[in-house]
Design a protein around this motif. Sequence first.
Motif, PDB file in Angstrom:
ATOM      1  N   VAL A   1      -7.408   3.391   4.456  1.00 24.58           N
ATOM      2  CA  VAL A   1      -6.602   2.169   4.440  1.00 24.58           C
ATOM      3  C   VAL A   1      -7.045   1.234   5.563  1.00 24.58           C
ATOM      4  O   VAL A   1      -7.296   0.040   5.344  1.00 24.58           O
ATOM      5  CB  VAL A   1      -5.099   2.487   4.587  1.00 24.58           C
TER       6      VAL A   1
ATOM      7  N   ALA B   1       2.907  -1.665   4.282  1.00 20.68           N
ATOM      8  CA  ALA B   1       3.015  -0.259   3.909  1.00 20.68           C
ATOM      9  C   ALA B   1       4.359   0.009   3.245  1.00 20.68           C
ATOM     10  O   ALA B   1       5.377  -0.557   3.633  1.00 20.68           O
ATOM     11  CB  ALA B   1       2.867   0.624   5.145  1.00 20.68           C
TER      12      ALA B   1
ATOM     13  N   THR C   1       0.858  -1.170   0.000  1.00 19.65           N
ATOM     14  CA  THR C   1       0.000   0.000   0.000  1.00 19.65           C
ATOM     15  C   THR C   1       0.904   1.232   0.000  1.00 19.65           C
ATOM     16  O   THR C   1       1.770   1.355   0.872  1.00 19.65           O
ATOM     17  CB  THR C   1      -0.884   0.020   1.265  1.00 19.65           C
TER      18      THR C   1
ATOM     19  N   VAL D   1       6.152  -3.151   7.213  1.00 16.24           N
ATOM     20  CA  VAL D   1       6.685  -2.042   6.429  1.00 16.24           C
ATOM     21  C   VAL D   1       7.721  -2.592   5.458  1.00 16.24           C
ATOM     22  O   VAL D   1       8.632  -3.332   5.857  1.00 16.24           O
ATOM     23  CB  VAL D   1       7.305  -0.949   7.313  1.00 16.24           C
TER      24      VAL D   1
ATOM     25  N   PRO E   1      -4.904   7.341   5.419  1.00 21.42           N
ATOM     26  CA  PRO E   1      -4.750   6.240   6.381  1.00 21.42           C
ATOM     27  C   PRO E   1      -6.068   5.750   6.978  1.00 21.42           C
ATOM     28  O   PRO E   1      -6.190   4.559   7.304  1.00 21.42           O
ATOM     29  CB  PRO E   1      -3.850   6.849   7.468  1.00 21.42           C
TER      30      PRO E   1
ATOM     31  N   LEU F   1       1.999   6.777   8.064  1.00 21.37           N
ATOM     32  CA  LEU F   1       2.175   5.504   8.766  1.00 21.37           C
ATOM     33  C   LEU F   1       1.869   5.681  10.249  1.00 21.37           C
ATOM     34  O   LEU F   1       1.188   4.837  10.864  1.00 21.37           O
ATOM     35  CB  LEU F   1       3.596   4.978   8.576  1.00 21.37           C
TER      36      LEU F   1
ATOM     37  N   MET G   1       1.495   4.281   1.199  1.00 25.20           N
ATOM     38  CA  MET G   1       0.949   5.096   2.280  1.00 25.20           C
ATOM     39  C   MET G   1       1.055   6.582   1.996  1.00 25.20           C
ATOM     40  O   MET G   1       0.192   7.368   2.406  1.00 25.20           O
ATOM     41  CB  MET G   1       1.675   4.792   3.588  1.00 25.20           C
TER      42      MET G   1
ATOM     43  N   VAL H   1       0.678  -4.863  10.645  1.00 24.17           N
ATOM     44  CA  VAL H   1       1.142  -3.829   9.715  1.00 24.17           C
ATOM     45  C   VAL H   1       2.632  -4.026   9.524  1.00 24.17           C
ATOM     46  O   VAL H   1       3.424  -3.802  10.442  1.00 24.17           O
ATOM     47  CB  VAL H   1       0.860  -2.400  10.242  1.00 24.17           C
TER      48      VAL H   1
END
Length: 351
Positions: free
Chosen positions: A93, A112, A83, A179, A90, A139, A85, A177
Motif C-alpha cells: 500500500v 484506509a 483502501t 481513516v 501495508p 494500519l 487495509m 493517511v
Amino acid sequence: MTIELGITTFGETTVLEKTGEVIPHDERIRQLVEEIELADQVGLDIYGIGEHHREDFAVSAPEIVLAAGAVNTKHIRLSSAVTIMSSIDPVRVYQQYATIDALSNGRAEIMAGRGSFIESFPLFGYDLANYDELFNEKLDMLLAIKEQTNLTWNGKHTQSVDNRPVYPRAVQKDFPVWVATGGNIESTIRIAEQGLPIAYATIGGNPKTFAQLVKAYKEIGSRHGHSPEQLKVAAHSWGWIEEDTKSAIDNYFYPTKQTVDNIARGRAHWSEMTLDQYLESVGPNGAMFVGNPDVVAAKIIKIIEDLQLDRFMLHLPIGSMPHEDVLKAIKLFGEKVAPKVRAHFAQKEAN
C-alpha cells in the motif's frame, strides 16, 4: 477556513436505465480517468476511488486508476476511498501510493478502511473472525512505514520485518493517511487517539446525527495531545447534480435503487429501497445531495457547518449513469456548486 470539495466513486457498473445495458468494466475504468481529469480542470480539490471485488463495481485496484489519473492532472488530490487495509499488505500500500505521489508530484493520499464489503477477505485468504485485529495491526504497520524508511516490525497477522528499507518514499514529508468509518463510536475513539484525520460515510438518515461523533473525536484527540490541524474531519455522501432539481431527483432514483437493492440481497440489515425512502433521503434533512447547483450547494454548506467539516466529498454517481451525464454533473459541481460553497465560507471568514 479552507474547505476542500471533491468526488468519490466506486466505478459502479449497474444496469443503465435508458438502454438496459451494463457498462463493461474496462470501459468504466477508462471513463474514470476522463472524469478525474475533468474534476481537475473544473477546480475540484480531491478525487477518491474505492476498492471492491464484485461484479457491480469496476475497480479492484484504485491505485492503478489513480496513477493513470495523476499523469494529466495538475492540482487535484488523488485518494483511495477506501483502501481495505484488513486484506492487503501495508508495505505494498505504501509503495503504491508513494508511486502515485511521485507521478502527481505530491498529490496522493490514502484513505484506509475496514471494508464494509467483505469479498476481499476470502479472496486473499483472511479470516473474518480477525476483522478488527487485522485492520488495527495493518494500519499501525502502515503508519510505521510512513514514519521511517527502515522498517522493524513484529507481526501477528502481518509479516515480521527486521530493519528493511521501504522504497520509494513519498514526495510529501507528512504523507496523508485518513481513516474512514461509517459512524462506529469505537472507531471514532481509536482514530482520535491516534490523531489521524477521519472521514465519515454519511449515507443514511440525517447527517446532523454525526455531530456528536465529531465532537467526541475532537475532544478525545485534543486530550491525547493532537493539534486541531491534525484532527481533520471529512464526510462522503451520495449525490447527483443537474440544472433542474426535479430532473435530477427523477433520474437519480433508478441507479440508486439498483445499487441499494444489490447490496440488500447480501446483507440482513439492508432492505430494498422504496420511492418514499428515496424521496426522504433527497429531502432537506436527508443524506443524499441531489438537485440543481443552488440546492446542492446549500445542502453542502449545511453539512459542513453542522459537522464542522474540513472536506466534503460527493459520491457521484451511486449506480451507473451515462458517462456524458456524469461529466455534466462534475462540471456543475466544479463550476457552479463549489464556487458558491467557497464564497459562503470566505464571507464568513471575512466577517
